[in-house]
Write an enzyme that holds these catalytic residues in place. Structure first.
Site, PDB file in Angstrom:
ATOM      1  N   HIS A   1       0.836  -1.221   0.000  1.00 24.55           N
ATOM      2  CA  HIS A   1       0.000   0.000   0.000  1.00 24.55           C
ATOM      3  C   HIS A   1       0.863   1.261   0.000  1.00 24.55           C
ATOM      4  O   HIS A   1       0.438   2.305   0.496  1.00 24.55           O
ATOM      5  CB  HIS A   1      -0.942   0.041   1.205  1.00 24.55           C
ATOM      6  CG  HIS A   1      -1.686  -1.240   1.444  1.00 24.55           C
ATOM      7  ND1 HIS A   1      -2.939  -1.489   0.945  1.00 24.55           N
ATOM      8  CD2 HIS A   1      -1.321  -2.372   2.108  1.00 24.55           C
ATOM      9  CE1 HIS A   1      -3.334  -2.695   1.306  1.00 24.55           C
ATOM     10  NE2 HIS A   1      -2.353  -3.267   2.010  1.00 24.55           N
TER      11      HIS A   1
ATOM     12  N   GLU B   1       9.584   8.417 -17.299  1.00 27.08           N
ATOM     13  CA  GLU B   1       8.222   8.921 -17.548  1.00 27.08           C
ATOM     14  C   GLU B   1       7.763   8.591 -18.962  1.00 27.08           C
ATOM     15  O   GLU B   1       6.609   8.224 -19.190  1.00 27.08           O
ATOM     16  CB  GLU B   1       8.180  10.432 -17.323  1.00 27.08           C
ATOM     17  CG  GLU B   1       8.370  10.812 -15.865  1.00 27.08           C
ATOM     18  CD  GLU B   1       8.575  12.307 -15.706  1.00 27.08           C
ATOM     19  OE1 GLU B   1       7.578  13.033 -15.714  1.00 27.08           O
ATOM     20  OE2 GLU B   1       9.729  12.748 -15.595  1.00 27.08           O
TER      21      GLU B   1
ATOM     22  N   LYS C   1      16.112  21.613 -11.331  1.00 27.07           N
ATOM     23  CA  LYS C   1      15.456  20.356 -11.678  1.00 27.07           C
ATOM     24  C   LYS C   1      16.362  19.349 -12.380  1.00 27.07           C
ATOM     25  O   LYS C   1      17.192  19.699 -13.195  1.00 27.07           O
ATOM     26  CB  LYS C   1      14.244  20.620 -12.582  1.00 27.07           C
ATOM     27  CG  LYS C   1      13.076  21.279 -11.902  1.00 27.07           C
ATOM     28  CD  LYS C   1      12.464  20.453 -10.788  1.00 27.07           C
ATOM     29  CE  LYS C   1      11.588  19.341 -11.323  1.00 27.07           C
ATOM     30  NZ  LYS C   1      10.402  19.843 -12.016  1.00 27.07           N
TER      31      LYS C   1
ATOM     32  N   SER D   1      15.031  21.269 -16.645  1.00 25.39           N
ATOM     33  CA  SER D   1      13.810  22.034 -16.904  1.00 25.39           C
ATOM     34  C   SER D   1      14.194  23.325 -17.616  1.00 25.39           C
ATOM     35  O   SER D   1      15.299  23.834 -17.435  1.00 25.39           O
ATOM     36  CB  SER D   1      13.130  22.339 -15.576  1.00 25.39           C
ATOM     37  OG  SER D   1      12.417  23.553 -15.651  1.00 25.39           O
TER      38      SER D   1
END
Ligand code: ARG
Length: 460
Positions: free
Chosen positions: A156, A290, A283, A277
């Protein structure tokens, strides 16, 4: 241009119908398979005396020349051709005249396209498997280096019990090894030859379908000629197997994305395999992970498209089936693109062992071991569970870990507790006691590593 099927038609085909109907932009990549299939067919036609042996030899020789020509750029595939099958045959006839026109005896494009697609799948299954083996090697090597790298295991997404990073890697190895097996299994049904099914009903010529199947490395000809030209299960199965590979990659990507967030900091991706970024100077983004996760959706789309194209089609061939290749090829291309880059990204990442250990120290992931301690001293598990739960609640209220509670706190809950409880709940011990088959302990994981090394050897 005159169509090969022009005889029955009084008018020329409109150019927009020609464009709409054409599949050459998609199927030209099967030229080598088309030529291989035609060579096998021509060889059989010659051997059975259906066409003169010398014509068969001339056809085979010329088909090989055409293949070489396509490969070295001297033969340009005509973008206006209907499909790769028509193009190769037209090219053959251009070179051989009447002899070239004999190739299509006892054959149809319906069995031809089914065969070519299967041959293409055979080739690509090998390539995908090789990429999976590359990933398995990377997982095994990461596992070997991290058998004692303690990290929290989750259920979980809540910290659950201690595992090692190696145990995590061999979990993924299990998934990708199953993918290899699934491809092998799929291959059994891919390597059934539709050649000689002809349009749908077989042929009056005395062909030898067993010979052509064997010469192409297939296990057998399809038992029924209608099924031979109608079946696309193999394409769906392969796309389904690829979808599962993508599922596994995507789950892994999700973990990697989390692990390299500031919240986790379990790993850091190499600069060469992450991106920045355009506005936020701080970043470092896990774009590869992704994108792989994103492309998984696209492959599921390919599978859904294939299933939907096939549903409701009457036997035998229907032109709808021309739509199969775009989805199938897209799934193949996508998984072939994702596997190697994912492997490199994983292979070059830095494992932050300290952060993993720190995270393992919080969240009471040794609570099960505390309960097991009492069980070993004679308490029934349910009672031990309840006592430990109360200790956890007490620790939370004091903002302490279980190891930081005093022995009096333990004794207050149960007099079976002794000082050796601290040893029992020490993370290192918790991990290394878990040596049940398949477990997270060093010994158990060493077995898993051995298993996957043997698997790689067998499948490489
Ligand atoms: N381009 C077609 C396909 O990909 C080849 C088979 C065409 N057969 C036919 N009878 N029109 O499915």
């Amino acid at each position: 241009m005159d169509k090969m099927w022009a005889g029955r038609f009084l008018k020329e085909l409109s150019s927009d119908t020609n464009d709409f109907n054409s599949s050459i932009a998609v199927d030209s990549r099967m030229y080598a398979e088309d030529i291989r299939g035609s060579i096998a067919h021509a060889l059989m036609l010659g051997a059975k005396g259906i066409i003169p042996e010398k014509d068969s030899l001339a056809i085979i020789r010329t088909l090989k020349e055409i293949e070489e020509g396509i490969e070295n750029g001297t033969v340009k595939i005509d973008a206006a051709a209907e499909d790769i099958h028509m193009f190769v045959e037209a090219e053959l006839t251009k070179r051989l005249g009447d002899v070239g026109k004999r190739l299509h005896t006892a054959r149809s494009r319906n069995d031809q396209v089914a065969l070519d697609t299967r041959l293409y799948c055979v080739k690509e299954i090998k390539n995908i498997k090789a990429a999976l083996i590359g990933l398995l090697k990377c997982l095994v090597s990461l596992a070997e280096k991290n058998v004692s790298t303690i990290m929290p295991g989750y259920t979980h997404l809540q910290r659950a019990q201690p595992v090692s990073f190696a145990h995590y890697m061999t979990a993924y190895a299990s998934m990708f090894a199953r993918d290899c097996d699934r491809l092998d299994d799929c291959l059994k049904r891919v390597t059934i030859s539709p050649l000689g099914s002809c349009a749908l009903a077989g042929t009056t010529y005395d062909i030898d379908r067993f010979q052509t199947a064997e010469s192409l490395g297939f296990a057998a000809p399809s038992v029924n000629s209608m099924d031979g030209v109608s079946d696309r299960d193999f394409a769906i199965e392969l796309t389904a197997a690829i979808s599962l590979i993508m599922t596994h990659l995507s789950r892994f990507c999700e973990e990697i994305i989390m692990w390299c967030s500031w919240e986790f900091r379990f790993i850091e991706l190499d600069d060469a395999y992450s991106t920045g970024s355009s506005i936020m100077p701080q970043k470092k983004n896990p774009d590869i992970a992704e994108l792989v996760r994103g492309k998984t959706g696209r492959v599921y789309g390919d599978l859904m498209a294939l299933l939907t194209v096939m549903k409701g089609l009457p036997l035998a061939y229907n032109k709808d089936m021309q739509e199969d290749k775009e989805s199938l090829f897209d799934a193949i291309d996508t998984v072939k693109l994702c596997l190697p880059i994912f492997t490199k990204m994983l292979d070059t990442c830095t494992i932050n062992k300290d952060n993993m250990l720190k995270a393992a120290g919080k969240g009471f992931i040794n609570a099960t071991d505390c309960a097991d301690y009492l069980v070993k001293k004679g308490k029934p598990f349910r009672d031990a569970y309840k006592i430990t739960g109360e200790l956890v609640a007490k620790a939370i209220s004091l903002d302490k870990t279980l190891s930081e509670l005093g022995i009096e706190d333990y004794k207050e809950k149960c007099d079976l507790f002794d000082k050796d409880v601290y040893d029992a709940i020490e993370l290192k011990n918790c991990l290394n006691k878990r040596n049940s088959y398949g477990g997270a302990g060093e010994k158990a994981v060493a077995e898993q590593i051995k298993y996957f090394k043997e698997f790689i050897e067998k499948n490489a």
